[in-house]
Design an enzyme around this catalytic site. Structure first.
Site, PDB file in Angstrom:
ATOM      1  N   GLY A 239      57.665  53.642   8.807  1.00  0.00           N
ATOM      2  CA  GLY A 239      56.386  52.961   9.615  1.00  0.00           C
ATOM      3  C   GLY A 239      56.542  51.444   9.601  1.00  0.00           C
ATOM      4  O   GLY A 239      55.757  50.671   9.935  1.00  0.00           O
ATOM      5  N   GLU A 273      61.808  56.858   5.034  1.00  0.00           N
ATOM      6  CA  GLU A 273      61.969  57.575   6.090  1.00  0.00           C
ATOM      7  C   GLU A 273      61.881  56.500   7.383  1.00  0.00           C
ATOM      8  O   GLU A 273      60.904  56.733   8.344  1.00  0.00           O
ATOM      9  CB  GLU A 273      60.782  58.654   6.137  1.00  0.00           C
ATOM     10  CG  GLU A 273      60.827  59.707   5.111  1.00  0.00           C
ATOM     11  CD  GLU A 273      59.636  60.817   5.291  1.00  0.00           C
ATOM     12  OE1 GLU A 273      58.767  60.458   6.221  1.00  0.00           O
ATOM     13  OE2 GLU A 273      59.539  61.631   4.576  1.00  0.00           O
ATOM     14  N   PRO A 274      62.606  55.627   7.355  1.00  0.00           N
ATOM     15  CA  PRO A 274      62.845  54.648   8.580  1.00  0.00           C
ATOM     16  C   PRO A 274      63.041  55.439   9.624  1.00  0.00           C
ATOM     17  O   PRO A 274      63.970  55.727   9.732  1.00  0.00           O
ATOM     18  CB  PRO A 274      63.334  53.547   7.915  1.00  0.00           C
ATOM     19  CG  PRO A 274      64.318  54.109   7.121  1.00  0.00           C
ATOM     20  CD  PRO A 274      63.725  55.146   6.716  1.00  0.00           C
ATOM     21  N   GLY A 275      62.423  55.027  10.901  1.00  0.00           N
ATOM     22  CA  GLY A 275      62.788  55.430  12.185  1.00  0.00           C
ATOM     23  C   GLY A 275      62.907  53.915  13.135  1.00  0.00           C
ATOM     24  O   GLY A 275      64.034  53.673  13.272  1.00  0.00           O
ATOM     25  N   ARG A 276      61.670  53.343  13.677  1.00  0.00           N
ATOM     26  CA  ARG A 276      61.727  52.383  14.607  1.00  0.00           C
ATOM     27  C   ARG A 276      62.606  51.293  14.176  1.00  0.00           C
ATOM     28  O   ARG A 276      63.338  50.453  14.558  1.00  0.00           O
ATOM     29  CB  ARG A 276      60.376  52.055  14.728  1.00  0.00           C
ATOM     30  CG  ARG A 276      60.105  51.116  15.808  1.00  0.00           C
ATOM     31  CD  ARG A 276      58.636  50.439  15.729  1.00  0.00           C
ATOM     32  NE  ARG A 276      57.673  51.548  15.676  1.00  0.00           N
ATOM     33  CZ  ARG A 276      56.834  52.214  16.626  1.00  0.00           C
ATOM     34  NH1 ARG A 276      57.369  51.830  17.820  1.00  0.00           N
ATOM     35  NH2 ARG A 276      56.137  53.074  16.177  1.00  0.00           N
ATOM     36  N   TYR A 316      50.594  54.165  25.011  1.00  0.00           N
ATOM     37  CA  TYR A 316      50.106  53.300  24.206  1.00  0.00           C
ATOM     38  C   TYR A 316      49.794  51.809  24.677  1.00  0.00           C
ATOM     39  O   TYR A 316      49.208  51.193  23.761  1.00  0.00           O
ATOM     40  CB  TYR A 316      51.051  53.239  22.967  1.00  0.00           C
ATOM     41  CG  TYR A 316      51.527  54.253  22.500  1.00  0.00           C
ATOM     42  CD1 TYR A 316      50.795  55.280  21.810  1.00  0.00           C
ATOM     43  CD2 TYR A 316      52.996  54.639  22.486  1.00  0.00           C
ATOM     44  CE1 TYR A 316      51.449  56.447  21.266  1.00  0.00           C
ATOM     45  CE2 TYR A 316      53.683  55.396  21.914  1.00  0.00           C
ATOM     46  CZ  TYR A 316      52.916  56.427  21.311  1.00  0.00           C
ATOM     47  OH  TYR A 316      53.615  57.625  20.817  1.00  0.00           O
ATOM     48  N   CYS A 342      54.961  59.530  40.518  1.00  0.00           N
ATOM     49  CA  CYS A 342      53.793  59.672  41.414  1.00  0.00           C
ATOM     50  C   CYS A 342      52.585  59.673  40.358  1.00  0.00           C
ATOM     51  O   CYS A 342      51.783  60.633  40.217  1.00  0.00           O
ATOM     52  CB  CYS A 342      53.861  60.862  42.134  1.00  0.00           C
ATOM     53  SG  CYS A 342      55.052  60.649  43.388  1.00  0.00           S
ATOM     54  N   GLU A 343      52.404  58.419  39.780  1.00  0.00           N
ATOM     55  CA  GLU A 343      51.258  58.408  38.773  1.00  0.00           C
ATOM     56  C   GLU A 343      50.887  56.788  38.757  1.00  0.00           C
ATOM     57  O   GLU A 343      51.759  55.916  38.602  1.00  0.00           O
ATOM     58  CB  GLU A 343      51.558  58.835  37.350  1.00  0.00           C
ATOM     59  CG  GLU A 343      52.001  60.143  36.907  1.00  0.00           C
ATOM     60  CD  GLU A 343      51.008  61.060  36.454  1.00  0.00           C
ATOM     61  OE1 GLU A 343      49.841  60.748  36.081  1.00  0.00           O
ATOM     62  OE2 GLU A 343      51.267  62.209  36.305  1.00  0.00           O
ATOM     63  N   TYR A 371      61.765  55.895  20.261  1.00  0.00           N
ATOM     64  CA  TYR A 371      60.766  56.634  20.907  1.00  0.00           C
ATOM     65  C   TYR A 371      60.922  56.125  22.422  1.00  0.00           C
ATOM     66  O   TYR A 371      59.981  56.195  22.850  1.00  0.00           O
ATOM     67  CB  TYR A 371      59.333  56.277  20.212  1.00  0.00           C
ATOM     68  CG  TYR A 371      59.197  56.268  18.964  1.00  0.00           C
ATOM     69  CD1 TYR A 371      59.311  57.548  18.387  1.00  0.00           C
ATOM     70  CD2 TYR A 371      59.092  55.336  18.011  1.00  0.00           C
ATOM     71  CE1 TYR A 371      59.208  57.957  16.935  1.00  0.00           C
ATOM     72  CE2 TYR A 371      59.160  55.505  16.486  1.00  0.00           C
ATOM     73  CZ  TYR A 371      59.059  56.879  15.918  1.00  0.00           C
ATOM     74  OH  TYR A 371      59.120  57.155  14.775  1.00  0.00           O
TER      75      TYR A 371
HETATM   76  N1  LLP Z   1      57.853  59.776   8.560  1.00  0.00           N
HETATM   77  C1  LLP Z   1      57.006  60.742   9.293  1.00  0.00           C
HETATM   78  C2  LLP Z   1      56.494  61.588   8.569  1.00  0.00           C
HETATM   79  C3  LLP Z   1      56.583  60.114  10.296  1.00  0.00           C
HETATM   80  O1  LLP Z   1      55.426  60.763  10.891  1.00  0.00           O
HETATM   81  C4  LLP Z   1      57.204  59.189  11.225  1.00  0.00           C
HETATM   82  C5  LLP Z   1      56.865  58.901  12.488  1.00  0.00           C
HETATM   83  C6  LLP Z   1      58.222  58.512  10.506  1.00  0.00           C
HETATM   84  C7  LLP Z   1      58.762  58.889   9.202  1.00  0.00           C
HETATM   85  C8  LLP Z   1      59.040  57.309  11.153  1.00  0.00           C
HETATM   86  O2  LLP Z   1      58.099  56.134  11.459  1.00  0.00           O
HETATM   87  P1  LLP Z   1      58.875  54.623  11.858  1.00  0.00           P
HETATM   88  O3  LLP Z   1      59.550  54.235  10.831  1.00  0.00           O
HETATM   89  O4  LLP Z   1      59.303  55.015  12.814  1.00  0.00           O
HETATM   90  O5  LLP Z   1      57.564  54.012  12.303  1.00  0.00           O
HETATM   91  N2  LLP Z   1      55.898  57.516  19.398  1.00  0.00           N
HETATM   92  C9  LLP Z   1      55.311  56.461  18.358  1.00  0.00           C
HETATM   93  C10 LLP Z   1      55.636  56.437  17.232  1.00  0.00           C
HETATM   94  C11 LLP Z   1      55.176  57.691  16.421  1.00  0.00           C
HETATM   95  C12 LLP Z   1      55.610  57.838  15.088  1.00  0.00           C
HETATM   96  C13 LLP Z   1      55.427  59.053  14.618  1.00  0.00           C
HETATM   97  N3  LLP Z   1      55.789  59.461  13.218  1.00  0.00           N
HETATM   98  C14 LLP Z   1      55.881  55.018  19.263  1.00  0.00           C
HETATM   99  O6  LLP Z   1      56.229  55.198  20.318  1.00  0.00           O
HETATM  100  O7  LLP Z   1      55.145  54.086  18.730  1.00  0.00           O
END
Ligand code: LLP
Length: 418
Positions: A239, A273-276, A316, A342-343, A371
């Site tokens: 997050g 659980e970092p993603g972004r 978003y 086409c949107e 994402y």
């Molecule tokens: N763990 C869980 C359980 C999650 O649901 C998520 C993201 C993460 C970890 C990773 O979160 P991060 O570190 O990336 O913030 N599509 C949206 C973001 C959706 C996030 C969904 N869950 C966007 O483009 O902003």
């Protein structure tokens, strides 16, 4: 920090001119920076080094196999949310004992594959799911390691679509009912309770929500200890936000400095659980200007990337910087940067001030590593975009551009259509 910077008037990806990449591989094109990715992963490793921990990269942010392999090689684990993500994580060589499996709707087939692979734990989101995992594990004559995803009712203060930790959200088990769920889990024969998990949302740019959520979860851990339900893994989710416009999110280290003192003396392994924050600023989307169009009081810059390639602005209203790949001295214009779909919702930016561009010139959509590609689609029968990775002066394709054949190869025409 990332390695997409201007040298003079030219935008570079590490030591390679973005223009050269766009001309070599075509557009639209996702470009990832190897050194940005490793730097971001290391920032987490260094920040949490004093405490036992596992960094489980959230695959949903970007599932490109080269990115996964690179992270696997550094010892990274995975946070997965489907059988498909499990497949990708294992294929990339991510160790199963560093894989955590989240999601509110795991199917029996998916549960079976994860048990077979021996993942570290399932992050369970409801009583029904808990009973289902128990049943499937029983059939497979094994025990399922489980953490309960607890919804701590904390406002992550982010976009409502990506906020997940409040009572009104579908995610997790309410903290008010956590203990009864743990009691049930402890009774189920084929379940082994190993952890607690929480994830309160995405693109969080303040420290306070992380600290508040942690404090609530620690109270729960104390309660579980009293009930003789010891917990080994504390999974704090992902997050952490990144800079899209002018946000100043904390660094992993800033958060670790606030969280680790709270964990002193606890016999736990921390999971995150970092993603972004790993991939977001490690990727850009390069697009070519096709046409300029003056509407009534409005200018449109029509580019070859659309909402199917990067849907965050449409979905978003998300902001992404749009930079010229070659800076010019031409005056700024205010324009909508739009794609070929086409949107009316197909835009990358609205009312944006950008340097006047000419047809054929390239633009870079920044902070598109997370994402972006993972949420892309073939809408309007547009093949998937090519992806390249740059490391210093080296560059290579990490996903080829889709073809028209790719669009139809899985389709079947039934015999009754004569
Ligand atoms: N763990 C869980 C359980 C999650 O649901 C998520 C993201 C993460 C970890 C990773 O979160 P991060 O570190 O990336 O913030 N599509 C949206 C973001 C959706 C996030 C969904 N869950 C966007 O483009 O902003």
């Amino acid at each position: 920090m990332h390695f997409f910077q201007y040298r003079g008037n030219e935008l570079y990806a590490e030591d390679v001119a973005v223009k050269e990449l766009a001309e070599t591989y075509g557009t639209p094109l996702y470009i990832y920076s190897y050194n940005t990715l490793t730097r971001h992963f290391k920032a987490y490793e260094d920040a949490y080094e004093p405490f036992p921990h596992i960094i489980c990269y959230a695959l949903k942010a970007n599932t490109n196999g080269a990115i996964l392999k690179l992270l696997a090689r550094q010892g990274c684990g995975a946070d997965i949310v489907s059988g498909g993500e499990l497949y990708r994580a294992l294929k990339a060589g991510i160790s199963p004992n560093k894989i955590v499996y989240a999601g509110v709707g795991k199917t029996e087939t998916e549960i079976r594959s994860a048990l077979k692979a021996k993942v570290l734990m399932f992050n369970v989101e409801s009583e029904d799911e808990l009973r289902e995992i128990d049943r499937v594990a029983g059939l497979m004559k094994t025990k399922a390691p489980v953490a309960l995803r607890i919804n701590p009712d904390i406002d992550a203060r982010t976009h409502p679509y990506i906020s997940t930790g409040m009572k009104e959200h579908k995610f997790g088990i309410s903290i008010d009912h956590a203990v009864e769920h743990y009691r049930l889990a402890a009774k189920l024969r084929n379940i082994e309770v190993v952890g607690v998990q929480k994830h309160i949302g995405s693109q969080i740019t303040k420290i306070t929500p992380f600290v508040d959520a942690m404090k609530r979860i620690l109270l729960l851990l104390d309660e579980l200890k009293r009930l003789k339900l010891p917990i080994r893994y504390l999974d704090i989710g992902g997050g952490l936000g990144i800079t899209y416009l002018c946000e100043k999110p904390p660094m992993p280290d800033d958060i670790a400095k606030r969280l680790l003192p709270l964990l002193k003396g606890r016999d736990l392994t921390l999971v995150m659980e970092p993603g972004r924050s790993i991939v977001g600023n490690a990727g850009i989307l390069v697009t070519r200007t096709l046409y300029l169009k003056k509407g009534d009081g409005k200018t449109f810059v029509i580019v070859d990337a659309g909402m199917n390639d990067l849907m965050r602005p449409s979905l978003y209203d998300a902001y992404h910087h749009i930079l010229p790949v070659r800076k010019s001295r031409r005056p700024e214009i205010k324009a909508d940067v739009v794609g070929p779909i086409c949107e009316s919702g197909d835009f990358l930016a609205k009312g944006r001030k950008i340097g006047k561009v000419n047809r054929g010139e390239f633009l870079a959509v920044m902070s598109a590593g997370a994402y972006g590609m993972s949420m892309s689609s073939n809408y309007n029968s547009r093949p998937k975009v090519a992806e390249v990775m740059v490391k210093g002066k080296a560059h290579a394709l990490v996903a080829r551009r889709g073809t028209y054949e790719d669009l139809v190869q899985h389709e079947v025409i039934p015999g009754f259509i004569k």
